[in-house]
Enzyme design. Structure first.
Site, PDB file in Angstrom:
ATOM      1  N   CYS A 165       0.804  -1.223   0.000  1.00  0.00           N
ATOM      2  CA  CYS A 165       0.000   0.000   0.000  1.00  0.00           C
ATOM      3  C   CYS A 165       0.836   1.272   0.000  1.00  0.00           C
ATOM      4  O   CYS A 165       0.290   2.373  -0.114  1.00  0.00           O
ATOM      5  CB  CYS A 165      -0.936  -0.016   1.211  1.00  0.00           C
ATOM      6  SG  CYS A 165      -1.887  -1.550   1.308  1.00  0.00           S
ATOM      7  N   HIS A 305      -2.692   7.344   6.621  1.00  0.00           N
ATOM      8  CA  HIS A 305      -2.932   6.038   5.992  1.00  0.00           C
ATOM      9  C   HIS A 305      -4.341   5.570   6.349  1.00  0.00           C
ATOM     10  O   HIS A 305      -5.081   5.139   5.484  1.00  0.00           O
ATOM     11  CB  HIS A 305      -1.879   5.044   6.459  1.00  0.00           C
ATOM     12  CG  HIS A 305      -1.924   3.736   5.741  1.00  0.00           C
ATOM     13  ND1 HIS A 305      -1.884   3.639   4.370  1.00  0.00           N
ATOM     14  CD2 HIS A 305      -2.018   2.461   6.214  1.00  0.00           C
ATOM     15  CE1 HIS A 305      -1.945   2.362   4.023  1.00  0.00           C
ATOM     16  NE2 HIS A 305      -2.022   1.630   5.114  1.00  0.00           N
ATOM     17  N   GLU A 316      -1.097   4.769  14.198  1.00  0.00           N
ATOM     18  CA  GLU A 316      -0.768   5.968  13.434  1.00  0.00           C
ATOM     19  C   GLU A 316      -1.053   7.242  14.234  1.00  0.00           C
ATOM     20  O   GLU A 316      -0.275   8.202  14.177  1.00  0.00           O
ATOM     21  CB  GLU A 316      -1.522   5.999  12.110  1.00  0.00           C
ATOM     22  CG  GLU A 316      -1.057   7.111  11.178  1.00  0.00           C
ATOM     23  CD  GLU A 316      -1.631   7.021   9.778  1.00  0.00           C
ATOM     24  OE1 GLU A 316      -1.188   7.797   8.909  1.00  0.00           O
ATOM     25  OE2 GLU A 316      -2.533   6.192   9.553  1.00  0.00           O
ATOM     26  N   PHE A 403       1.801  -3.662   3.902  1.00  0.00           N
ATOM     27  CA  PHE A 403       2.154  -4.979   4.422  1.00  0.00           C
ATOM     28  C   PHE A 403       3.650  -5.227   4.165  1.00  0.00           C
ATOM     29  O   PHE A 403       4.178  -4.900   3.103  1.00  0.00           O
ATOM     30  CB  PHE A 403       1.356  -6.074   3.713  1.00  0.00           C
ATOM     31  CG  PHE A 403      -0.082  -6.185   4.165  1.00  0.00           C
ATOM     32  CD1 PHE A 403      -0.576  -5.479   5.241  1.00  0.00           C
ATOM     33  CD2 PHE A 403      -0.954  -7.037   3.486  1.00  0.00           C
ATOM     34  CE1 PHE A 403      -1.891  -5.599   5.643  1.00  0.00           C
ATOM     35  CE2 PHE A 403      -2.278  -7.170   3.882  1.00  0.00           C
ATOM     36  CZ  PHE A 403      -2.742  -6.453   4.955  1.00  0.00           C
TER      37      PHE A 403
END
Length: 416
Positions: A165, A305, A316, A403
């Site tokens: 991602c 994100h 985060e 990932f």
């Protein structure tokens, strides 16, 4: 060595909430969800029956039939978004030095639709190996960059970035750095993805990574909400034209903003879970600020994100508090994935566009579906809940994490 300045001169987007930059932006600031029932395949036996699909996209509107045979959907999205960005930039392809123009394009998965189709055909053909000659070049993740460079004749640096991602943020960061170093004058960069098929949905279902809120898809992507149950799969593409400052000024280009910094780190922790304290996320934002020569207090907006996963959203926000200290409470923070879904390898490209347009228009897109804040998330943070907020945005940071523990951040600043 004095580094060159880098500016953004063109944008292009194919997304679940709009097939142009203007349509994307209008739907972002109006809090429109792109989620709905999956139309690509029969979801009867699947735990998740919805996604953020691109709508009203007909390949025949953009490509000849013989071309479509050679292009996986992710590459189609790449070519269409790139064409929009080229047109938006006003680049003169007749006079451009194409040896100094390159393409760096991200895709986390690439041609998974092609792979499944070919595997299915093989299985149904009693093991007879009748594979399409286009199978491999349609499937490989770097092929989108190749197609774009061939279409426009760009002969500078050309490659694909694959970091789940974070793929298209890594693409943007690489393009930014190569222009700064004088390797190229212009890059088409960004990313695309098209993974909404049986293998994509089934694979993420087996990981329990995606939402199963089948009774209300529009509210399923709910970053920071205590009732979130995973991300919503999206698809599409986001393209940026990055250009060396003098090159852009000399041709009278319209400049959206300046790219001023980037960072790349690894969690080195787990193949799918983020570090619980956000160590990699902390370092990547700190590196980005250092690279940009920007103090934390100068940042106005962080496009996070923010996938709507139980662990990721918490780590985060912890990272943001560590990086920005008390200034974290003066920031606008939002997850546009609440509307677009998670575009996987294309996320960084589309979210960079959202960050750039927040600077240009002085509006921060919201985090929709934020009804009941997770008690583990600091309630004093301004997560831009449910409605866009007007404010002057001079500096915006876009975060993407993938990932494997891949982290990338890019900083954009108002052009002066």
């Amino acid at each position: 060595m004095e580094l060159k300045r880098v500016v953004v001169t063109g944008l292009g987007a194919i997304t679940p909430i709009g097939n142009s930059v203007d349509e994307l932006w209008n739907n972002l600031i109006n809090g429109v969800s792109g989620a709905g029932p999956i139309t690509r395949f029969d979801t009867t036996n699947f735990k998740t029956k919805f996604a953020c699909e691109v709508k009203n996209f007909n390949s025949a509107d953009y490509f000849e039939r013989k071309e479509v045979r050679k292009l996986d959907l992710f590459a189609q999205y790449a070519l269409v978004a790139a064409e929009q960005a080229i047109k938006d930039s006003g680049l003169n392809l007749e006079t451009l030095d194409k040896d100094m123009a390159g393409v760096i394009w991200g895709a986390g998965i690439g041609g998974i639709i092609t792979f499944l189709d070919e595997a299915r055909n093989y299985a149904e053909g009693n093991g007879i190996p009748r594979f399409s000659p286009y199978f491999i070049p349609k499937m490989i993740s770097d092929i989108a960059a190749g197609h774009i460079s061939i279409k426009y004749g760009f002969m500078g640096p050309n490659f694909g970035t694959v970091s789940a991602c974070a793929s298209s943020s890594h693409a943007i960061a690489n393009a930014f750095n190569l222009i700064r170093l004088g390797t190229a004058d212009v890059f088409i960069t960004g990313g695309s993805e098209a993974a909404i098929n049986e293998a994509g949905v089934g694979g993420f279902n087996s990981m329990q990574a995606i939402s199963t809120r089948n009774d209300d898809p529009a509210s399923a992507s709910r970053p920071f909400d205590k009732d979130r149950d995973g991300f919503v799969m999206g698809e599409g593409g986001g393209a940026l034209i990055l250009e060396e400052y003098e090159h852009a000024v000399n041709r009278g280009a319209t400049i959206y903003c300046e790219v001023v910094g980037s960072g790349m780190t690894a969690d080195a922790y787990h193949i799918t879970a983020p570090h619980p304290e956000g160590h990699g996320a902390v370092k990547v934002m700190q590196n980005t600020l250092k690279d940009a020569h920007i103090a934390p207090e100068e940042v106005d907006y962080v496009n996070v994100h923010g996938t709507s996963t139980p662990l990721g959203d918490i780590s985060e926000t912890k990272a943001i508090k560590k990086v920005f200290g008390e200034h974290a409470y003066k920031l606008n923070i939002s997850s546009t994935k609440s509307m677009t879904g998670h575009l996987l390898g294309a996320a960084g490209g589309v979210e960079a566009i959202a960050s750039i347009l927040a600077i240009r228009h002085g509006i921060v897109p919201p985090t929709i579906n934020l009804v009941n804040l997770d008690p583990e998330i600091d309630s004093k943070l301004n997560l831009t809940p449910n409605k866009a907020q007007k404010r002057t945005v001079r500096v915006a940071i876009s975060n993407t994490f993938g990932f494997g523990g891949h982290n990338a951040s890019v900083a954009f600043k108002v052009f002066e």
